[in-house]
Structure formats: C-alpha cells, structure tokens
Write a protein that holds these residues in place. Structure first.
Motif, PDB file in Angstrom:
ATOM      1  N   ALA A   1      -5.013  -8.444 -10.712  1.00  9.70           N
ATOM      2  CA  ALA A   1      -4.594  -7.128  -9.749  1.00  9.70           C
ATOM      3  C   ALA A   1      -5.782  -7.268  -8.603  1.00  9.70           C
ATOM      4  CB  ALA A   1      -5.372  -5.808 -10.926  1.00  9.70           C
ATOM      5  N   VAL A   2      -4.863  -6.521  -7.594  1.00 13.30           N
ATOM      6  CA  VAL A   2      -5.683  -6.633  -6.052  1.00 13.30           C
ATOM      7  C   VAL A   2      -5.664  -4.562  -5.712  1.00 13.30           C
ATOM      8  CG1 VAL A   2      -6.420  -8.899  -5.835  1.00 13.30           C
ATOM      9  CG2 VAL A   2      -4.319  -6.713  -4.566  1.00 13.30           C
ATOM     10  N   SER A   3      -6.371  -4.233  -4.716  1.00 13.42           N
ATOM     11  CA  SER A   3      -6.325  -2.901  -4.288  1.00 13.42           C
ATOM     12  C   SER A   3      -5.380  -3.573  -3.063  1.00 13.42           C
ATOM     13  CB  SER A   3      -8.073  -2.607  -3.875  1.00 13.42           C
ATOM     14  OG  SER A   3      -8.453  -2.379  -4.885  1.00 13.42           O
ATOM     15  N   ALA A   4      -4.769  -2.452  -2.408  1.00 16.23           N
ATOM     16  CA  ALA A   4      -3.780  -2.537  -1.362  1.00 16.23           C
ATOM     17  C   ALA A   4      -4.060  -1.502  -0.546  1.00 16.23           C
ATOM     18  CB  ALA A   4      -2.091  -2.839  -1.738  1.00 16.23           C
ATOM     19  N   ARG A   5      -4.322  -0.911   0.317  1.00 18.37           N
ATOM     20  CA  ARG A   5      -4.218  -0.161   1.727  1.00 18.37           C
ATOM     21  C   ARG A   5      -3.610   0.066   2.539  1.00 18.37           C
ATOM     22  NH1 ARG A   5     -10.778   0.832   3.052  1.00 18.37           N
ATOM     23  NH2 ARG A   5      -9.711   3.142   3.587  1.00 18.37           N
ATOM     24  N   THR A   6      -2.813   0.822   2.983  1.00 18.97           N
ATOM     25  CA  THR A   6      -2.833   1.010   4.852  1.00 18.97           C
ATOM     26  C   THR A   6      -3.524   1.170   5.888  1.00 18.97           C
ATOM     27  OG1 THR A   6      -2.730   3.708   5.075  1.00 18.97           O
ATOM     28  CG2 THR A   6      -0.618   2.362   3.831  1.00 18.97           C
ATOM     29  N   VAL A   7      -3.481   0.178   6.463  1.00 25.56           N
ATOM     30  CA  VAL A   7      -3.912   0.298   8.364  1.00 25.56           C
ATOM     31  C   VAL A   7      -4.460   1.962   8.715  1.00 25.56           C
ATOM     32  CG1 VAL A   7      -4.067  -0.337  10.682  1.00 25.56           C
ATOM     33  CG2 VAL A   7      -3.838  -1.764   8.836  1.00 25.56           C
ATOM     34  N   ASP A   8      -3.476   2.695   8.182  1.00 31.53           N
ATOM     35  CA  ASP A   8      -3.644   3.808   8.737  1.00 31.53           C
ATOM     36  C   ASP A   8      -4.741   4.658   8.574  1.00 31.53           C
ATOM     37  OD1 ASP A   8      -1.286   3.767  10.693  1.00 31.53           O
ATOM     38  OD2 ASP A   8       0.071   4.359   9.425  1.00 31.53           O
ATOM     39  N   GLY A   9      -5.555   4.095   7.005  1.00 32.38           N
ATOM     40  CA  GLY A   9      -6.306   4.886   5.841  1.00 32.38           C
ATOM     41  C   GLY A   9      -7.440   4.818   6.632  1.00 32.38           C
ATOM     42  N   ALA A  10      -7.642   2.941   6.592  1.00 36.75           N
ATOM     43  CA  ALA A  10      -9.098   2.331   6.865  1.00 36.75           C
ATOM     44  C   ALA A  10      -9.169   2.988   7.947  1.00 36.75           C
ATOM     45  CB  ALA A  10      -8.244   0.878   6.619  1.00 36.75           C
ATOM     46  N   VAL A  11      -8.674   2.579   9.301  1.00 38.24           N
ATOM     47  CA  VAL A  11      -8.521   3.669  10.561  1.00 38.24           C
ATOM     48  C   VAL A  11      -9.352   4.912  11.230  1.00 38.24           C
ATOM     49  CG1 VAL A  11      -8.275   0.807  11.588  1.00 38.24           C
ATOM     50  CG2 VAL A  11      -7.228   2.469  11.720  1.00 38.24           C
ATOM     51  N   GLU A  12      -8.460   4.998  10.251  1.00 43.35           N
ATOM     52  CA  GLU A  12      -8.580   6.355  10.103  1.00 43.35           C
ATOM     53  C   GLU A  12      -8.143   6.868  11.348  1.00 43.35           C
ATOM     54  OE1 GLU A  12     -12.097   7.941   9.221  1.00 43.35           O
ATOM     55  OE2 GLU A  12     -11.505   8.297   6.783  1.00 43.35           O
TER      56      GLU A  12
ATOM     57  N   ILE B   1     -12.830  -5.325   3.737  1.00 46.20           N
ATOM     58  CA  ILE B   1     -12.085  -4.239   3.291  1.00 46.20           C
ATOM     59  C   ILE B   1     -11.562  -4.881   2.338  1.00 46.20           C
ATOM     60  CG2 ILE B   1     -10.241  -3.204   3.246  1.00 46.20           C
ATOM     61  CD1 ILE B   1     -10.628  -1.847   6.131  1.00 46.20           C
ATOM     62  N   ASN B   2     -12.269  -5.106   0.601  1.00 50.10           N
ATOM     63  CA  ASN B   2     -11.354  -5.672   0.206  1.00 50.10           C
ATOM     64  C   ASN B   2      -9.732  -4.914  -0.736  1.00 50.10           C
ATOM     65  OD1 ASN B   2     -12.986  -6.659  -3.140  1.00 50.10           O
ATOM     66  ND2 ASN B   2     -11.777  -7.547  -1.809  1.00 50.10           N
ATOM     67  N   ALA B   3      -9.381  -5.530   0.618  1.00 50.70           N
ATOM     68  CA  ALA B   3      -7.931  -4.786  -0.145  1.00 50.70           C
ATOM     69  C   ALA B   3      -6.688  -5.780   0.769  1.00 50.70           C
ATOM     70  CB  ALA B   3      -7.823  -3.744   0.521  1.00 50.70           C
ATOM     71  N   ALA B   4      -5.635  -5.764  -0.408  1.00 48.97           N
ATOM     72  CA  ALA B   4      -4.609  -6.375   1.181  1.00 48.97           C
ATOM     73  C   ALA B   4      -4.097  -5.416   1.556  1.00 48.97           C
ATOM     74  CB  ALA B   4      -3.040  -6.571  -0.241  1.00 48.97           C
ATOM     75  N   ALA B   5      -3.413  -5.565   2.399  1.00 41.54           N
ATOM     76  CA  ALA B   5      -2.646  -4.784   3.758  1.00 41.54           C
ATOM     77  C   ALA B   5      -1.087  -4.563   3.089  1.00 41.54           C
ATOM     78  CB  ALA B   5      -2.688  -5.228   5.083  1.00 41.54           C
ATOM     79  N   TRP B   6      -0.815  -2.496   2.835  1.00 48.28           N
ATOM     80  CA  TRP B   6       0.408  -3.165   2.729  1.00 48.28           C
ATOM     81  C   TRP B   6       0.788  -1.034   3.241  1.00 48.28           C
ATOM     82  CZ3 TRP B   6       3.207  -6.021  -0.546  1.00 48.28           C
ATOM     83  CH2 TRP B   6       4.077  -5.754  -0.970  1.00 48.28           C
ATOM     84  N   SER B   7       2.031  -1.182   2.924  1.00 49.02           N
ATOM     85  CA  SER B   7       2.503   0.543   2.502  1.00 49.02           C
ATOM     86  C   SER B   7       2.240   1.522   2.987  1.00 49.02           C
ATOM     87  CB  SER B   7       3.741   0.086   2.843  1.00 49.02           C
ATOM     88  OG  SER B   7       4.632  -0.120   1.127  1.00 49.02           O
ATOM     89  N   GLU B   8       1.529   1.107   1.460  1.00 46.07           N
ATOM     90  CA  GLU B   8       0.713   2.976   1.097  1.00 46.07           C
ATOM     91  C   GLU B   8      -0.485   2.136  -0.019  1.00 46.07           C
ATOM     92  OE1 GLU B   8       3.665   4.321  -1.986  1.00 46.07           O
ATOM     93  OE2 GLU B   8       3.815   2.047  -2.849  1.00 46.07           O
ATOM     94  N   ASP B   9      -1.312   2.791  -0.309  1.00 46.34           N
ATOM     95  CA  ASP B   9      -2.722   2.900  -1.016  1.00 46.34           C
ATOM     96  C   ASP B   9      -2.461   2.945  -2.484  1.00 46.34           C
ATOM     97  OD1 ASP B   9      -4.256   2.954   1.227  1.00 46.34           O
ATOM     98  OD2 ASP B   9      -4.633   4.829   0.966  1.00 46.34           O
ATOM     99  N   THR B  10      -1.767   1.657  -3.075  1.00 45.59           N
ATOM    100  CA  THR B  10      -2.228   1.618  -4.157  1.00 45.59           C
ATOM    101  C   THR B  10      -3.083  -0.274  -5.319  1.00 45.59           C
ATOM    102  OG1 THR B  10      -0.100   0.647  -5.660  1.00 45.59           O
ATOM    103  CG2 THR B  10       0.073  -0.381  -3.714  1.00 45.59           C
ATOM    104  N   VAL B  11      -2.144  -0.361  -6.445  1.00 43.96           N
ATOM    105  CA  VAL B  11      -2.878  -1.598  -6.910  1.00 43.96           C
ATOM    106  C   VAL B  11      -1.571  -2.945  -7.045  1.00 43.96           C
ATOM    107  CG1 VAL B  11      -3.718  -2.619  -8.535  1.00 43.96           C
ATOM    108  CG2 VAL B  11      -4.610  -0.467  -8.361  1.00 43.96           C
ATOM    109  N   LEU B  12      -2.137  -3.673  -6.629  1.00 39.81           N
ATOM    110  CA  LEU B  12      -0.740  -4.864  -6.329  1.00 39.81           C
ATOM    111  C   LEU B  12      -1.739  -5.992  -7.045  1.00 39.81           C
ATOM    112  CD1 LEU B  12       0.705  -5.063  -2.718  1.00 39.81           C
ATOM    113  CD2 LEU B  12       1.871  -3.434  -4.604  1.00 39.81           C
TER     114      LEU B  12
END
Length: 355
Positions: free
Chosen positions: A264-275, A229-240
C-alpha cells in the motif's frame, strides 16, 4: 508522413502465416505475457532460448531453456519471437544479427493494462492516429509516429532502429526555476535538470517505491533544491495498491507476476503538492498512471502552462488518449514526439513545448 495501411497483417497474423516453428527469445515477464497472448490466439511456441550466460539448466513455462546456437543445430528452419526489451547497443546488435539470419517477430506488449495493439485496434483507431499526426509540430515527430505504428502493427524491429531517436530534445531546461518529477526513482531526472538549468530552485520529486525513495531522500538531504515526496502521482489523494518490482518498472495496480509483491502506498495530486507555486516543467513517467496523474495536475497545467515530458508507451491507447487530454488543457502547446534507442517501442515521450 504517411501512416501504415490499416489492412496490413499484424504481427500475430504474420507469425501464423510464416508456417515455421516459433522459438521464444527471453525468459522474463515479457515472455510470460507473449506466450499467454500467443496461446490465446492459437499460437504455441516450439521452444525457448536465452542469451549466452543466461541459459543455465532450467525450464520456463514447460519448455527447456537452451541457447540460440543449440536451436540452430537442432532445427533447420524456425522463426524467433523476441520477448524482452533492451537499450544496450551490444544486445541490440545481437538481435539485429539474429534478424538477418531468421525471421524475427517482436510483438508490442503493453507495460500496463491488457489492451493489445493488433490490426483490429489499429483499424478502429486509425482516425485518432491521423489526428495525432496533424497535431504534431515537426517532421521528425511525424516520421517517428509512422515508424512506431509500423512497428507496433507488424512487429518488425527495423522500424525502431532508424535515426529518428537521435533528434534533439525540444525542451528549454535552461529556463526552469521550479519543476515536478513524477516517477523520480532515485533522482536521475532531478540530476539532469540541475545540470541543464542554472536557474532551478526547486524540484518536487514523487517516488512511491520504498527502496528508490530511500535513495532519493538521501540525495535530497545533500541537494537542497530537491523536495522528495514519498507518494505516487494520482487524480486524488488516496492510498493505492502498488506492485513492487526490482529496479524500474514498479506500477500501481496490475497483475502479480513471479517475484513481485503488492504494498500500500500514498497517492497525491500534483495540484495539492505544489499548491500555488509556479511550475515551469513536469515530467510524467509513472508506468501507466499518466492519465490519472494528468488529471491530478490539471489546475497546475491550466495555471502555469509548464513544459512537459509525458511518457506515451506504457498503455496501448496512450498515444490516442494522452495527447488529446493535454490539448484539451492547453490548446496552444506545441507537441513533439521523441524516443530513446531501444527495443521494443519503449522510451517514447510526448514533449509539450511553449514557443
């Protein structure tokens, strides 16, 4: 295990009380941070030296870079301020050799953020550290906490080099079927999980840094258990904003230093990624973004009660904030501290274990 006295002089006070010329050992980002903090506290280095092979003909912060041997020839009495980190046994032994010959101070500088561990911070948070000691589940963890706090307060490396770091990992890798690796880098932790568990079926591997992610994706192409997953782990889905460094150590936000750039990188939550997948293990090693990543994994932690490895050394207040967050999610977790052998107090991990 008894915690250090909150009225002991801190490393900055000990530097001043030594009354000796202060020579910085190291010329990287750590030296920049330490010199800035010394100057803020009215302490000014008399010179700087590097390990043999790194001296070259150069200046750093207006000081000519020399060798330890040259400093010894030129100055009869001086103290050393260590300004870099290492886990290499030969380098650690050389540092110990210097510490036997000269007074050596190793300030604890945060990997992320500007909050400094000094006597004031320790005194104000003594109750939180005492609470953490009570929450820890074994004597090894409590002894390690005492040693880490003694080091952070005094800057004395002896507290980092006892046998506590040789204790066994308390996690149960052999039980894991699905894992989340936050800060996957090129897949080294995924390799370790695959080696330790014959049951592992899926590893969600988060990595925002483009070069590391490319190597991670190449590994995933031949390792079907890894989902990159090409994203940082974060508290919400956003760009950082992401500060890009060579190798490990890249981070979200933070100050730009020499040789760094922001992307700039994408950021995603674990909750959203693993469903709704059941997760058995999560590793949080995200260079200072652990609390945001924990918030983004909150529902998964509630739902699955995964065992966890959480880095608690990137920010000065991680040890007072992160265990409390985790216990608020799952009060039943057994908490253990372990660390790898290194200088300074890096590689300090909180293990959240299910009985």
């Amino acid at each position: 295990m008894k915690l250090p006295n909150a009225e002991l002089p801190d490393v900055w006070e000990r530097m001043r009380a030594a009354g000796l010329p202060l020579y910085i050992y190291g010329t990287g980002d750590g030296a920049d941070k330490i010199i800035d903090e010394m100057n803020r506290r009215g302490l000014f280095p008399s010179g700087i030296f590097a390990s043999d092979g790194f001296v070259r003909n150069r200046d750093f912060r207006g000081l000519h870079v020399t060798s330890y041997a040259d400093v010894c020839r030129e100055c009869e009495s001086f103290a050393v301020v260590l300004a870099f980190g290492t886990s290499r046994p030969d380098v650690i032994e050389n540092i110990r050799k210097i510490s036997r010959e000269r007074e050596l101070f190793c300030p604890d500088m945060p990997v992320a953020g500007d909050l400094i561990f000094d006597r004031r911070f320790y005194r104000e948070n003594y109750g939180s550290f005492s609470e953490l000691s009570d929450l820890l589940s074994d004597d090894v963890s409590r002894r390690l906490l005492s040693n880490i706090l003694n080091y952070k307060l005094t800057g004395n490396i002896d507290f980092l080099l006892d046998d506590t770091d040789k204790s066994d990992c308390p996690l149960h890798f052999e039980r894991y079927k699905a894992a989340v690796d936050l800060g996957a880098y090129t897949g080294d932790t995924a390799d370790a999980i695959l080696s330790a568990s014959h049951m592992i079926e899926r590893i969600f591997a988060f990595e925002p840094e483009p070069r590391a992610y490319k190597k991670l994706a190449e590994k995933a192409a031949v390792t079907p258990q890894i989902t990159p997953i090409n994203a940082a782990a974060w508290s919400e889905d956003t760009v950082l904003d992401f500060t890009e460094l060579s190798g490990r150590g890249s981070s979200l936000g933070g100050k730009n230093h020499r040789g760094t750039k922001k992307i700039a990188v994408s950021a995603r939550t674990v909750d959203g990624a693993v469903e709704n997948e059941h997760i058995d293990f999560i590793k949080f090693d995200v260079e200072g973004a652990e609390r945001e990543a924990l918030i983004g994994a909150r529902n998964t932690i509630y739902r699955c009660r995964p065992e966890m490895l959480v880095s608690v050394y990137h920010r000065t207040d991680d040890l007072t904030v992160l265990p409390r967050m985790i216990k608020s999610y799952v009060p039943e977790y057994k908490l253990c501290l372990r660390r790898g052998r290194c200088i300074p107090a890096w590689e300090l991990n909180l293990y959240c274990v299910n009985e």
